[in-house]
Design a protein around this motif. Structure first.
Motif, PDB file in Angstrom:
ATOM      1  N   HIS A  67       0.790  -1.234   0.000  1.00  0.00           N
ATOM      2  CA  HIS A  67       0.000   0.000   0.000  1.00  0.00           C
ATOM      3  C   HIS A  67       0.820   1.281   0.000  1.00  0.00           C
ATOM      4  CE1 HIS A  67       0.487  -0.357   4.462  1.00  0.00           C
ATOM      5  NE2 HIS A  67       0.473   0.947   4.404  1.00  0.00           N
ATOM      6  N   LEU A  68       2.149   1.183   0.088  1.00  0.00           N
ATOM      7  CA  LEU A  68       2.995   2.377  -0.008  1.00  0.00           C
ATOM      8  C   LEU A  68       3.955   2.315  -1.193  1.00  0.00           C
ATOM      9  CD1 LEU A  68       3.956   3.060   3.736  1.00  0.00           C
ATOM     10  CD2 LEU A  68       2.205   4.192   2.356  1.00  0.00           C
ATOM     11  N   ALA A  69       4.731   1.219  -1.279  1.00  0.00           N
ATOM     12  CA  ALA A  69       5.757   1.142  -2.331  1.00  0.00           C
ATOM     13  C   ALA A  69       5.146   1.053  -3.721  1.00  0.00           C
ATOM     14  CB  ALA A  69       6.687  -0.044  -2.070  1.00  0.00           C
ATOM     15  N   VAL A  70       4.107   0.213  -3.891  1.00  0.00           N
ATOM     16  CA  VAL A  70       3.526   0.036  -5.230  1.00  0.00           C
ATOM     17  C   VAL A  70       2.944   1.338  -5.780  1.00  0.00           C
ATOM     18  CG1 VAL A  70       1.682  -1.094  -6.517  1.00  0.00           C
ATOM     19  CG2 VAL A  70       3.153  -2.443  -5.019  1.00  0.00           C
ATOM     20  N   PRO A  71       2.114   2.082  -5.019  1.00  0.00           N
ATOM     21  CA  PRO A  71       1.616   3.358  -5.560  1.00  0.00           C
ATOM     22  C   PRO A  71       2.742   4.346  -5.879  1.00  0.00           C
ATOM     23  CG  PRO A  71       0.322   2.692  -3.659  1.00  0.00           C
ATOM     24  CD  PRO A  71       1.497   1.775  -3.717  1.00  0.00           C
ATOM     25  N   ALA A  72       3.778   4.403  -5.020  1.00  0.00           N
ATOM     26  CA  ALA A  72       4.887   5.314  -5.275  1.00  0.00           C
ATOM     27  C   ALA A  72       5.660   4.909  -6.520  1.00  0.00           C
ATOM     28  CB  ALA A  72       5.816   5.351  -4.062  1.00  0.00           C
ATOM     29  N   MET A  73       5.870   3.607  -6.704  1.00  0.00           N
ATOM     30  CA  MET A  73       6.571   3.143  -7.903  1.00  0.00           C
ATOM     31  C   MET A  73       5.779   3.457  -9.165  1.00  0.00           C
ATOM     32  SD  MET A  73       8.461  -0.447  -6.837  1.00  0.00           S
ATOM     33  CE  MET A  73       6.976  -1.283  -6.310  1.00  0.00           C
ATOM     34  N   ASN A  74       4.458   3.355  -9.085  1.00  0.00           N
ATOM     35  CA  ASN A  74       3.631   3.698 -10.237  1.00  0.00           C
ATOM     36  C   ASN A  74       3.812   5.159 -10.635  1.00  0.00           C
ATOM     37  OD1 ASN A  74       2.590   1.129 -10.440  1.00  0.00           O
ATOM     38  ND2 ASN A  74       0.742   1.576  -9.278  1.00  0.00           N
ATOM     39  N   GLN A  75       3.885   6.035  -9.643  1.00  0.00           N
ATOM     40  CA  GLN A  75       4.096   7.452  -9.934  1.00  0.00           C
ATOM     41  C   GLN A  75       5.452   7.695 -10.580  1.00  0.00           C
ATOM     42  OE1 GLN A  75       2.926  10.391  -6.849  1.00  0.00           O
ATOM     43  NE2 GLN A  75       2.299   8.617  -5.633  1.00  0.00           N
ATOM     44  N   VAL A  76       6.478   7.027 -10.060  1.00  0.00           N
ATOM     45  CA  VAL A  76       7.828   7.231 -10.572  1.00  0.00           C
ATOM     46  C   VAL A  76       7.956   6.736 -12.010  1.00  0.00           C
ATOM     47  CG1 VAL A  76      10.250   6.557 -10.314  1.00  0.00           C
ATOM     48  CG2 VAL A  76       8.924   7.201  -8.306  1.00  0.00           C
ATOM     49  N   THR A  77       7.460   5.528 -12.273  1.00  0.00           N
ATOM     50  CA  THR A  77       7.620   4.962 -13.617  1.00  0.00           C
ATOM     51  C   THR A  77       6.780   5.715 -14.648  1.00  0.00           C
ATOM     52  OG1 THR A  77       5.915   3.307 -13.084  1.00  0.00           O
ATOM     53  CG2 THR A  77       8.219   2.658 -12.801  1.00  0.00           C
ATOM     54  N   THR A  78       5.668   6.309 -14.207  1.00  0.00           N
ATOM     55  CA  THR A  78       4.865   7.122 -15.125  1.00  0.00           C
ATOM     56  C   THR A  78       5.589   8.415 -15.490  1.00  0.00           C
ATOM     57  OG1 THR A  78       2.797   6.234 -14.233  1.00  0.00           O
ATOM     58  CG2 THR A  78       2.662   8.320 -15.427  1.00  0.00           C
ATOM     59  N   LEU A 138      12.020   8.189  -5.130  1.00  0.00           N
ATOM     60  CA  LEU A 138      11.109   7.142  -4.683  1.00  0.00           C
ATOM     61  C   LEU A 138      10.917   7.194  -3.171  1.00  0.00           C
ATOM     62  CD1 LEU A 138       9.344   4.735  -5.397  1.00  0.00           C
ATOM     63  CD2 LEU A 138      11.370   3.272  -5.241  1.00  0.00           C
ATOM     64  N   TYR A 139      11.993   7.430  -2.441  1.00  0.00           N
ATOM     65  CA  TYR A 139      11.932   7.557  -0.977  1.00  0.00           C
ATOM     66  C   TYR A 139      10.932   8.650  -0.590  1.00  0.00           C
ATOM     67  CZ  TYR A 139      13.742   8.480   3.782  1.00  0.00           C
ATOM     68  OH  TYR A 139      13.882   8.681   5.145  1.00  0.00           O
ATOM     69  N   ASP A 140      11.031   9.816  -1.230  1.00  0.00           N
ATOM     70  CA  ASP A 140      10.146  10.937  -0.893  1.00  0.00           C
ATOM     71  C   ASP A 140       8.699  10.642  -1.229  1.00  0.00           C
ATOM     72  OD1 ASP A 140      12.275  12.395   0.060  1.00  0.00           O
ATOM     73  OD2 ASP A 140      12.556  13.570  -1.765  1.00  0.00           O
ATOM     74  N   LEU A 141       8.465   9.934  -2.323  1.00  0.00           N
ATOM     75  CA  LEU A 141       7.100   9.591  -2.703  1.00  0.00           C
ATOM     76  C   LEU A 141       6.480   8.588  -1.728  1.00  0.00           C
ATOM     77  CD1 LEU A 141       7.373   9.397  -6.589  1.00  0.00           C
ATOM     78  CD2 LEU A 141       6.005  11.021  -5.255  1.00  0.00           C
ATOM     79  N   ILE A 142       7.276   7.617  -1.268  1.00  0.00           N
ATOM     80  CA  ILE A 142       6.780   6.673  -0.267  1.00  0.00           C
ATOM     81  C   ILE A 142       6.463   7.403   1.035  1.00  0.00           C
ATOM     82  CG2 ILE A 142       7.442   4.721   1.200  1.00  0.00           C
ATOM     83  CD1 ILE A 142       8.996   3.614  -1.215  1.00  0.00           C
ATOM     84  N   LEU A 143       7.335   8.322   1.419  1.00  0.00           N
ATOM     85  CA  LEU A 143       7.074   9.124   2.619  1.00  0.00           C
ATOM     86  C   LEU A 143       5.788   9.929   2.468  1.00  0.00           C
ATOM     87  CD1 LEU A 143       8.094  10.080   5.379  1.00  0.00           C
ATOM     88  CD2 LEU A 143       9.433  11.832   4.200  1.00  0.00           C
ATOM     89  N   GLN A 144       5.581  10.491   1.288  1.00  0.00           N
ATOM     90  CA  GLN A 144       4.355  11.236   1.017  1.00  0.00           C
ATOM     91  C   GLN A 144       3.125  10.326   1.067  1.00  0.00           C
ATOM     92  OE1 GLN A 144       4.594  13.749  -2.502  1.00  0.00           O
ATOM     93  NE2 GLN A 144       2.422  13.452  -2.910  1.00  0.00           N
ATOM     94  N   GLU A 145       3.228   9.127   0.483  1.00  0.00           N
ATOM     95  CA  GLU A 145       2.114   8.168   0.531  1.00  0.00           C
ATOM     96  C   GLU A 145       1.753   7.822   1.972  1.00  0.00           C
ATOM     97  OE1 GLU A 145       0.146   6.492  -1.624  1.00  0.00           O
ATOM     98  OE2 GLU A 145       0.883   7.565  -3.388  1.00  0.00           O
ATOM     99  N   SER A 146       2.752   7.698   2.820  1.00  0.00           N
ATOM    100  CA  SER A 146       2.502   7.311   4.213  1.00  0.00           C
ATOM    101  C   SER A 146       1.727   8.382   4.984  1.00  0.00           C
ATOM    102  CB  SER A 146       3.822   7.013   4.922  1.00  0.00           C
ATOM    103  OG  SER A 146       4.564   8.205   5.188  1.00  0.00           O
ATOM    104  N   LYS A 147       1.810   9.626   4.522  1.00  0.00           N
ATOM    105  CA  LYS A 147       1.122  10.724   5.191  1.00  0.00           C
ATOM    106  C   LYS A 147      -0.269  10.958   4.618  1.00  0.00           C
ATOM    107  CE  LYS A 147       5.439  13.073   6.338  1.00  0.00           C
ATOM    108  NZ  LYS A 147       6.296  14.268   6.103  1.00  0.00           N
TER     109      LYS A 147
END
Length: 325
Positions: A127-138, A315-324
């Motif tokens: 629920h955190l890494a997969v959504p963030a990875m989707n944003q990065v690869t897009t 990716l680290y920052d996006l995962i941190l953002q997803e967690s919030k």
């Protein structure tokens, strides 16, 4: 005793340049890291694909070069002396720099948008890494992302070996937390799963006393999730299950549970994903237990003093953002 933590390799009586001039090789550094990770010379030798006598001779070579004892025998094998720990710490930095050099050169050659390697325990991977990875690869189609989903014990050792940029997990009790920077980002609910039609599902509420008579599928001994479940039994005064299958594979865990009367503790996110997917493996149900299984919150973990490359930082920052969110 000299302060090897602050002086690094200085206590060995030579500068880094002179140390390598004296014959220290990368294979020596690989050996000292393998000994630190495995706690036995025989296991370190096996990891390097050499014989135990060869590993012992190599260890003697390193101690001769550095003029200091690097290992000492303990009850269950060997452990590094302060000198050995200082060498291991520097070795990890060296291998990290070599990996980053290879990555940078590879990216320059191919024109790709960078690469990231991370590890995660299962729940936040979903629920955190997969959504963030989707944003990065897009946003950056040329980026290459590698993710390892494992228990924290494995992930932290992979991070220490410079095989990941960062991990999402927890610091095991036997690892010095001062080696890392942590940002706590969430908690992971744990539940018990069984197959559809399991005898325990006939009960409206399950208590500890209902559970030991069944087979269990556990993560390997010493992992945080397993210890949390075991502590739950011990606190309630109920004996631990006697028949267990140990595996870190969630796919194997689900397969065993679906085809037997075994019980398995898993992250609630995993159970909900599987139970709702409408396939045969979705024939998994969550037991209605009357007790909570608590596990420490998970964190974004990086080695202290190691700067993330731009692609990993993104990716680290996006995962941190997803967690919030």
């Amino acid at each position: 005793m000299e302060d090897t933590e602050n002086q690094g390799l200085v206590p060995f009586g030579a500068s880094a340049r002179n140390v390598f001039k004296s014959g220290l090789k990368l294979v020596h550094l690989h050996l000292i890291l393998a000994i630190e990770d495995r706690g036995q010379i025989s296991a370190a030798a096996e990891a390097l694909g050499i014989s135990q006598p060869a590993a012992s001779r190599m260890l003697g070579e390193i101690e001769s070069i550095l003029r200091a004892p690097l290992c000492e025998r303990v009850a269950r094998g060997v452990e590094l002396t302060p000198y050995g720990k200082a060498l291991a710490r520097r070795a990890r930095t060296i291998f990290l720099e070599l990996r980053e050099t290879a990555r940078e050169i590879g990216e320059l050659k191919t024109g790709r948008g960078g690469s990231v390697s991370l590890g995660s325990v299962t729940g936040p991977a979903l629920h955190l890494a997969v959504p963030a990875m989707n944003q990065v690869t897009t946003a950056y189609p040329g980026i290459e992302i590698s993710i390892q989903v494992e228990n924290s014990n494995v992930l932290i050792r992979e991070l220490m070996a410079a095989r990941h940029d960062f991990v999402i997990g927890r610091i095991p009790d036997d690892i010095d937390p001062r080696q890392f920077d942590l940002v706590e980002i969430g908690s992971e609910d744990v539940c018990l799963i069984v197959r559809e039609g399991h005898p325990l599902l006939e009960k409206p509420v399950i208590v500890h006393e209902d559970l030991p008579g069944y087979d269990w599928v556990f993560q390997p001994a010493g992992t945080l999730l397993r210890r949390s479940v075991e502590d739950s039994f011990l606190t309630s005064g109920v004996p631990l299950p006697t028949t267990t299958i140990n595996t870190s594979s969630i796919i194997l865990t689900l397969s065993i549970v679906r085809n037997t009367n075994a019980i398995a503790p898993v992250a609630k996110d995993v159970a909900e994903l599987v139970a709702s997917n409408g396939t045969s493996i979705g024939e998994i149900r969550v037991l209605p237990i009357d007790f909570a299984i608590t596990i420490r919150p998970y964190s974004l973990i990086t080695p202290r003093g190691r700067e993330l490359p731009p692609s990993a930082k993104l990716l680290y920052d996006l995962i941190l953002q997803e967690s919030k969110g």
